[in-house]
Every structure is written in C-alpha cells, then in structure tokens.
Write an enzyme that holds these catalytic residues in place. Structure first.
Site, PDB file in Angstrom:
ATOM      1  CD  GLU A 262      -2.972  -1.045   2.315  1.00 61.11           C
ATOM      2  OE1 GLU A 262      -2.827  -0.179   3.202  1.00 61.11           O
ATOM      3  OE2 GLU A 262      -3.921  -1.847   2.312  1.00 61.11           O
ATOM      4  CG  HIS A 281      -6.261   0.756   4.688  1.00 61.95           C
ATOM      5  ND1 HIS A 281      -5.081   0.087   4.814  1.00 61.95           N
ATOM      6  CD2 HIS A 281      -6.987   0.444   5.790  1.00 61.95           C
ATOM      7  CE1 HIS A 281      -5.078  -0.611   5.947  1.00 61.95           C
ATOM      8  NE2 HIS A 281      -6.231  -0.403   6.559  1.00 61.95           N
TER       9      HIS A 281
END
Length: 528
Positions: A262, A281
C-alpha cells in the site's frame, strides 16, 4: 510531582490532546517528523501516541530512554516493533474497538456493492448510458456468508448479515461452540467454509499463519460464483490468483479495501478487472471512528502514566484503572518476594511457581505474576520492569507456573514463590498486614515475620545461646546500626534464620567476619 510528557506524532483528533492534558499529562503535538528527527526528540517523552504514519522501530525505541508506553489509535500495529518494545519495557497498546463498527459497515457496504454491481452501473450511467439490462445482480437474502475471523469486527459483520437474512458460517481457531451459538452462526473448518460460502469476508490480522490464507489452492476450491471482501489486512489473499480466477469467471466478484503493498502500484494487475471493486483503506475512515480511536488512545495512555491502568495492551496483562489501586500492595509484595528468592537461591533457576491463596486468589493473577518476575529478574538486569520481565524469563528458559488456591489458611491472603534450582527448591511466602503493608512470613520452610525493605542481612545459623550477642557486637564494632531484628527457627537447637535491617550497605569485610562466627552456615547481604 512532574507531569508525564506525551508526544502525539501523527495527525489525530484534537480531543486526544485535550483528554491527555485534563488527565494530568503535558502534551506536544509534533507531526510529520522524519525518523531521524523523531529519534532526536523522543528521549524526553514518557508516552507516544501514533496512528499509522509513525514507524516505531528498534532505532526509535533505543533512543526513547524515558518511554513507557506507545498508544496506537487504531487496530493495526504493524508499524511498531513490539518484541523490541517489550525488551525495553515499553507497553504497546492499540484501540481495537474504536473503529470496529465502521470497518464492519464498510465490509457490508462492499458486499452489497458486489452483489448489485453498483460501481460499474454508476460509472456507465454517469457516462450518459442507460444500461438497465446489462447488470444482473444477486440477492443476499438466503445466501451463505463465510467469515474468516469471528472476533470483534467479524461478530459485528455476522450480526448485520443475520439482519439481512443471510446464513453465517465462520472459521476462527479461537471461536468456541458456545460463542458460535451466542452469535447465531455455525462454526466450520476453513476447507468447509471455502466450499460452502456464497460470500466470503476476512476479519483476521496478518500473521505468519494467516498470510495468504486464501491462497490459489483454496481460491480454486471456492464455490463457483463466490464473491470475496477483504477489509482486514493486505496479504491475506493471493492477489495474482484472485486476478486469474476473476478473469476465468470462477470468482464472480471481489472487493478489496487493503492490498499486500500500500499504496498499490498504478499498474496493479487487478485494476480494471471486471467485477473488481477497491477502496483506499477506508475501513476506519469515518468521522465517528477517528474521534473514537483518538479518545480511546488518549484515555489509555493517561490511565497508564497517571494511575497504572493497562488497557488493550499487546505485550503486558491488562489492568484497569479501578483494579490498579487494589492490586498495588499485592504487586509490591510480589516484587519483593521475587527479589528475595532471586537473591537467595543458588544454582541455575529452572522453574518458578507462584501460588495465590485467600484474598489474593480472587485477584487478576497476571500482574502479580509479572511483578514476581520483575523482582526476580532484577538480579540479572537493572533495566527490568513488569513489561519485559516475562520476556527476559522466557529468554532464559525459565518455566513459569501460576497456581490459585481458593482456600484461606492462617493468613487472609498469601503469596508463595517457589523456585526450582539445580540445588533444590527454594520457597518464600508473604502476606499483607492491614491490607497494605507487605510482610514476609516464611523463608525456606522456616516461619519468620519480617519487613522487606532497604538494606538487610540474612544469616542461617545453628540455634544456640550467645549467637545474637555475637552478631550484635560485630555490627556495633563496625558502626552499623540495626533497624529491625527478626528471628525464626525450625526447632529448638536446630537451624535458625536471622533477618536484620540496617541503615547502610554492609561492607564485604563485615560479611566475611560474620561468616566466621561460631555456628554460622551462611551470610548474605540483601537489598530491596
């Protein structure tokens, strides 16, 4: 009294700063620091409040010479080196419940979006199309939802799914049959879940055991047309295999809020795949959740630094702010007994048994156990505390056993600490007088009542007339004042124990002289 200092190093709801100040802490809010900049200032702080941006590495912890607690506003603590924090005696806390509802609701939202292909329908409609016949969704009513992980968030998802009239099955090694019945779900093994579920949602942390828990083999075993949602942690699903099975049509849809890396690269293979939905997220991203986790982490840090309460700690037993005052005298007694047996035991320690009787048996045993180990391990390291003592004991291969006796004996409360050494067992016991004052009541099987405080002299001798006079004269001639004098013996004329408290450390030459006195078997200087 100096106030504890807390650093808030990541952006956080301002209420966190307010609560810390109201509860007696000095607070600095300094965000956006590089690791080197943080390393330069961390040494002045007792507490550190973070989110996901700050990385609490070994180097940061080594520089944090005063740090006592790290509080993570959120669930994941991937950014904290917990083993090294433990070795440094730093408590690591998170806030596992502050964003539970938010994350569970996001999982349900993605599940519904997959079922009705909402993102793609939205895109085409806003492009000026009217693809009414292009999208054929499925109902969730009557479908089977498989939960991988049925903890706090998973159980909330289960309750929402049951409200949607879904059947819920769950795989969780820690889920009991009783808890499954309470939740209204069916406990299954992982292989059974992947073959039966119409929808699968994941709610488990990323560990060595859970990494790629949905690997290619298990994804291929899933029911054709399954839809998968992950709002937990990236790395739980084999993303390459997920891409292949989406392309083949075996998996009807997938929604990820988290990725193995990420942020994911712009050319991630899953991007642009039909029936794939992703969000950046966002599981915990609601205004309510951000306020909740900020309030909780501030309360937890303040409770620990001001009153000793430990909540949602990952490396030390929890101890509520209400429990702390009640347990404090017991922990003081436990630490002194651990210290005493550690100073007196000879040979290699192999096992320690901690027994609680009477009132002590009704209390939270973990903090008492940690306090005993803290006292014991201070004989090996001066930087030991209740946080790192269990880890130091484990490193040394010490087998720790805790025993609880509900019966009340001669004393209303009793702690007994027994160590097994290469030269046999050694046991000491203590109680509380007036529910506050710690008092030794037995040492190596000999009854003796004594305070354990300051500098002391421990002597094992033959019970014979004149000995007390001889030791008193020796100390008097050396200019050492005796504070208290405690005697115990197995039987008349047998082995006796003498514990003296003195006003200053005893020089080695005085100890050597005491060893030469008639009838003396052992002399040991103690310090508490």
């Amino acid at each position: 009294m100096t106030k504890p200092k807390v650093l808030i190093s990541d952006k956080m709801d301002p209420n966190a700063e307010r609560i810390l100040k109201e509860r007696g802490c000095d607070v600095d809010v300094i965000t956006g620091k590089t690791p080197e900049e943080l390393k330069a200032i961390i040494g002045q702080y007792d507490g550190l409040a973070i989110r996901s941006a700050t990385k609490v590495t070994k180097e940061i912890l080594d520089a944090a010479t005063n740090l006592k607690v790290v509080g993570r506003a959120g669930i994941g603590v991937d950014n904290v080196d917990i083993p090294h924090a433990s070795s440094k005696g730093v408590v690591v806390m998170n806030t596992p419940f502050g964003n539970s509802i938010t994350t569970a609701e996001h999982a349900i939202a993605l599940l519904m979006a997959l079922a009705r292909q909402i993102p793609e329908a939205n895109d085409q409609t806003q492009e000026g199309k009217w693809p009414k016949n292009a999208f054929m969704g499925v109902e969730v009513t009557g479908k089977t939802l498989g939960l991988i992980g049925a903890g706090n968030i998973g159980s909330i998802v289960a309750s929402r799914a049951l409200g949607l009239r879904m059947k819920v099955i769950a795989y969780d090694p820690f889920l009991t049959e009783e808890r499954a019945v309470e939740l209204g779900i069916e406990k299954v093994d992982l292989e059974g879940l992947v073959t039966r579920a119409d929808f699968i949602t994941l709610h488990t942390p990323l560990t060595d055991d859970t990494r790629n828990i949905l690997n290619r083999e298990r994804l291929e075993k899933t029911k054709k047309g399954v839809r998968i949602v992950n709002c937990a942690r990236g790395g739980l699903i084999d993303e390459a295999a997920l891409k292949d099975l989406l392309d083949s049509g075996h998996i009807a849809g997938a929604a990820l809020d988290v990725f193995a890396v990420e942020p994911p690269p712009a050319d991630h293979p899953l991007f642009g795949t039909p029936n794939f939905i992703c969000t950046p997220h966002l599981g915990a991203s609601t205004s309510e959740a951000q306020v909740n986790v900020a309030l909780q982490v501030a309360e937890q840090i303040a409770d620990y630094l001001v009153s000793g309460g430990v909540t949602n700690a990952l490396n030390v037993p929890s101890l509520s702010a209400e429990e702390a005052p009640k347990l404090k005298p017991y922990m003081g007694l436990a630490e002194k007994l651990g210290s005493l047996v550690g100073q007196l035991a000879h040979g290699n320690l192999t096992q320690i048994s901690i027994e609680r009787s009477g009132a002590a048996a009704e209390l939270n045993g973990k903090p008492i156990e940690a306090a005993v180990l803290s006292g014991l391990m201070k004989n090996y390291s001066q930087s030991v505390n209740m946080v790192n003592a269990p880890f130091l004991a484990k490193e040394r291969g010490l087998d720790v056993r805790s025993v609880r006796h509900e019966r009340e004996g001669v004393y209303h409360t009793l702690l007994r600490v027994t160590v097994a050494t290469s030269q046999g067992d050694r046991s000491v016991a203590g109680t509380l007088f007036g529910s506050e004052a710690p008092r030794l009541v037995s040492i190596f099987g000999i009854g003796i009542e004594a305070d354990l405080d300051g500098h002391m002299l421990y002597i094992v001798n033959e019970d014979a007339p004149g000995f007390i006079g001889r030791i008193g004269s020796l100390l008097g001639e050396a200019g050492i004042n005796i504070g208290t004098f405690h005697l115990g013996r197995r039987e008349a004329g047998g082995e006796a124990v003498l514990l003296l408290s003195v006003d200053q450390p005893i020089p080695q030459d005085v100890i050597d002289a005491a060893c030469k006195l008639q009838g003396v078997k052992m002399v040991k200087a103690l310090a508490f």
